[in-house]
Design a protein around this motif. Structure first.
Motif, PDB file in Angstrom:
ATOM      1  N   LEU A  89     -45.929   7.110 -73.210  1.00 59.80           N
ATOM      2  CA  LEU A  89     -47.203   6.985 -73.915  1.00 59.80           C
ATOM      3  C   LEU A  89     -47.379   5.612 -74.539  1.00 59.80           C
ATOM      4  CD1 LEU A  89     -49.769   8.429 -75.209  1.00 59.80           C
ATOM      5  CD2 LEU A  89     -48.254   8.893 -77.162  1.00 59.80           C
ATOM      6  N   LEU A  90     -46.353   5.118 -75.213  1.00 57.08           N
ATOM      7  CA  LEU A  90     -46.445   3.880 -75.989  1.00 57.08           C
ATOM      8  C   LEU A  90     -46.224   2.677 -75.093  1.00 57.08           C
ATOM      9  CD1 LEU A  90     -44.461   4.995 -79.159  1.00 57.08           C
ATOM     10  CD2 LEU A  90     -46.940   4.772 -78.924  1.00 57.08           C
ATOM     11  N   GLN A  91     -47.208   1.803 -75.022  1.00 55.56           N
ATOM     12  CA  GLN A  91     -47.158   0.603 -74.194  1.00 55.56           C
ATOM     13  C   GLN A  91     -47.499  -0.611 -75.049  1.00 55.56           C
ATOM     14  OE1 GLN A  91     -46.340   0.723 -70.869  1.00 55.56           O
ATOM     15  NE2 GLN A  91     -46.184   2.968 -70.848  1.00 55.56           N
ATOM     16  N   ASP A  92     -47.124  -1.772 -74.576  1.00 55.00           N
ATOM     17  CA  ASP A  92     -47.436  -2.996 -75.315  1.00 55.00           C
ATOM     18  C   ASP A  92     -48.939  -3.223 -75.362  1.00 55.00           C
ATOM     19  OD1 ASP A  92     -44.746  -3.512 -75.708  1.00 55.00           O
ATOM     20  OD2 ASP A  92     -44.576  -4.810 -73.943  1.00 55.00           O
ATOM     21  N   TYR A  93     -49.412  -3.744 -76.496  1.00 56.65           N
ATOM     22  CA  TYR A  93     -50.812  -4.149 -76.566  1.00 56.65           C
ATOM     23  C   TYR A  93     -50.947  -5.537 -75.945  1.00 56.65           C
ATOM     24  CZ  TYR A  93     -55.423  -5.490 -77.983  1.00 56.65           C
ATOM     25  OH  TYR A  93     -56.724  -5.908 -77.942  1.00 56.65           O
ATOM     26  N   SER A  94     -51.675  -5.596 -74.842  1.00 57.68           N
ATOM     27  CA  SER A  94     -51.946  -6.873 -74.176  1.00 57.68           C
ATOM     28  C   SER A  94     -53.194  -6.696 -73.336  1.00 57.68           C
ATOM     29  CB  SER A  94     -50.776  -7.288 -73.280  1.00 57.68           C
ATOM     30  OG  SER A  94     -50.653  -6.409 -72.166  1.00 57.68           O
ATOM     31  N   LEU A  95     -53.871  -7.794 -73.040  1.00 53.60           N
ATOM     32  CA  LEU A  95     -55.042  -7.724 -72.176  1.00 53.60           C
ATOM     33  C   LEU A  95     -54.642  -7.256 -70.783  1.00 53.60           C
ATOM     34  CD1 LEU A  95     -58.079  -8.171 -71.854  1.00 53.60           C
ATOM     35  CD2 LEU A  95     -57.592 -10.545 -71.238  1.00 53.60           C
ATOM     36  N   THR A  96     -53.456  -7.647 -70.337  1.00 55.28           N
ATOM     37  CA  THR A  96     -52.978  -7.212 -69.025  1.00 55.28           C
ATOM     38  C   THR A  96     -52.924  -5.698 -68.938  1.00 55.28           C
ATOM     39  OG1 THR A  96     -51.671  -9.228 -68.702  1.00 55.28           O
ATOM     40  CG2 THR A  96     -51.055  -7.308 -67.398  1.00 55.28           C
ATOM     41  N   ASN A  97     -52.364  -5.050 -69.954  1.00 51.14           N
ATOM     42  CA  ASN A  97     -52.308  -3.590 -69.957  1.00 51.14           C
ATOM     43  C   ASN A  97     -53.680  -2.974 -70.192  1.00 51.14           C
ATOM     44  OD1 ASN A  97     -49.588  -3.384 -69.417  1.00 51.14           O
ATOM     45  ND2 ASN A  97     -48.974  -3.167 -71.562  1.00 51.14           N
ATOM     46  N   ALA A  98     -54.489  -3.604 -71.036  1.00 51.77           N
ATOM     47  CA  ALA A  98     -55.821  -3.059 -71.327  1.00 51.77           C
ATOM     48  C   ALA A  98     -56.698  -3.041 -70.081  1.00 51.77           C
ATOM     49  CB  ALA A  98     -56.485  -3.868 -72.434  1.00 51.77           C
TER      50      ALA A  98
END
Length: 393
Positions: A89-98
């Motif tokens: 569930l928990l992922q890094d906050y980044s534009l790539t992931n967004a």
């Protein structure tokens, strides 16, 4: 499988109170659509037990604090998960992931499809926790979160999403097979849910993307927000009558058919648009020039129809947040434009309409059927300032 954006020179042609400005004939869907109260559990638990558990958990969460924030409900959902599921569930906050959202089913993204305008976009499959992996208690906690993060207007927000999941189940059962169905939807928290700092609540699958970015406890952006649907029309699934996009389609059709012949001529685009200009993967690529008829030239009643079409997307988010965003869009309404191509009925393949303002950008495009015969829509709501909460890199 889905068409990509193309342009060829071929000229042709309460939230509830806002939607109340649409002619009655265009709003049959407001009475035809019924809500599916809870998402079916993917576990072996019976549906009756699932609904009972969902009710009790939701009540427990909401009774703890009537003003529970989305972050607190996200934390409550996370707490129901094992450490393994939490790591998914928990992922890094980044534009790539967004940017990992799409209109395509997950199976096609995993197979490497989806590049290019309107064709799925992103850089790979969705990340996060599969909705199918939730048990009844976890699903109930997730639905409490989803309810808080989305709107309560009839046929929009949470209710529309439940009908949307029913639609993908319908596709799975009527020719789509295992590539479709609610088991192909994913939940991700980009960053740590809290009332300080930045994080995103991401939920999506085939034809659906929810991307709410929160900064210091406040919603900083609710876009990109993607909605599409197949089948497009009323259908029965999971014990409910569904027509998920009915409110949005009715509002856009009412706006276009409410224009005079001269206004339609001014609004008509020169090109044919076979899909969205700013679909998945087309981030921060807003056109510099606005096209169509300027809303300042419309009558008061026509302006109300334009605002109702905008509200059909903004009201997909939590009611209080939607009210604030609608105030901003209404202030900018006179500097906003309406443009279309194809026919104003929005029923034929390549029928297309957009609303383009200082902040708001909404597109609606009618596509050919993929699993079923007949046409179906893609649509996206973006914001020139607050896409991804304003994150550009």
């Amino acid at each position: 499988m889905f068409s990509t954006t193309s342009s060829s020179a071929s000229p042709s042609l309460s939230r509830r109170s806002l939607l109340g400005g649409i002619p009655a004939a265009a709003l049959f869907a407001l009475t035809a659509c019924s809500s599916n109260a809870a998402t079916d559990s993917a576990s072996a638990t019976s549906s009756a037990a699932t609904e009972a558990t969902a009710s009790s958990v939701t009540a427990a969460v909401t009774s703890a604090s009537a003003s529970a924030t989305v972050a607190k409900l996200a934390q409550a959902f996370q707490a129901t998960l094992s450490s393994e599921r939490q790591s998914q569930l928990l992922q890094d906050y980044s534009l790539t992931n967004a940017k990992l959202w799409s209109n395509l089913p997950q199976a096609l993204l995993a197979g490497g499809m989806g590049g290019g305008p309107g064709g799925g976009g992103g850089t790979g499959p969705r990340i996060g926790l599969n909705l199918a992996d939730l048990d009844a208690t976890q699903l109930a906690a997730f639905n409490a979160l989803l309810t808080a993060a989305t709107g309560s207007a009839s046929g929009l927000g949470y209710e529309e999403i439940q009908q949307h999941l029913n639609a993908d189940d319908y596709l799975a059962a009527n020719g789509g097979g295992s590539d479709y169905g609610r088991t192909g939807y994913y939940i991700a928290f980009l960053g740590t849910p809290a009332d300080s700092g930045t994080w995103e609540f991401q939920f999506g699958g085939h034809h659906l993307a929810v991307a709410n970015t929160y900064i210091d406890g406040s919603l900083a952006g609710a876009t990109p927000s993607f909605r599409g649907i197949e089948p497009n029309g009323s259908f029965e699934q999971n014990g409910a009558t569904n027509q998920p996009m009915a409110v949005k389609e009715a509002a856009f059709a009412a706006l276009l058919t409410g224009l005079s012949s001269d206004q339609l001529a001014a609004a008509q685009l020169r090109n044919v648009y076979s899909d969205l200009v700013l679909g998945p993967g087309q981030d921060w690529a807003f056109p510099s020039a606005r096209e169509g008829v300027q809303i300042s030239a419309l009558s008061a009643d026509q302006k109300k129809l334009a605002l109702a079409a905008i509200a059909g997307y903004v009201n997909d988010i939590a009611d209080d947040d939607a009210a604030e965003i609608l105030k901003r869009y209404e202030r900018e309404l006179d500097d906003t434009y309406v443009a279309y191509s194809g026919t104003p009925t929005l029923t034929e393949q390549n029928d297309y309409v957009r609303i383009d303002g200082p902040s708001v950008w909404i597109e609606f495009s009618m596509q050919r059927g993929i699993v079923l015969s007949g046409n179906h829509p893609h649509s996206v709501w973006r914001d020139r300032t607050t896409d991804y909460g304003g994150t550009k890199s």
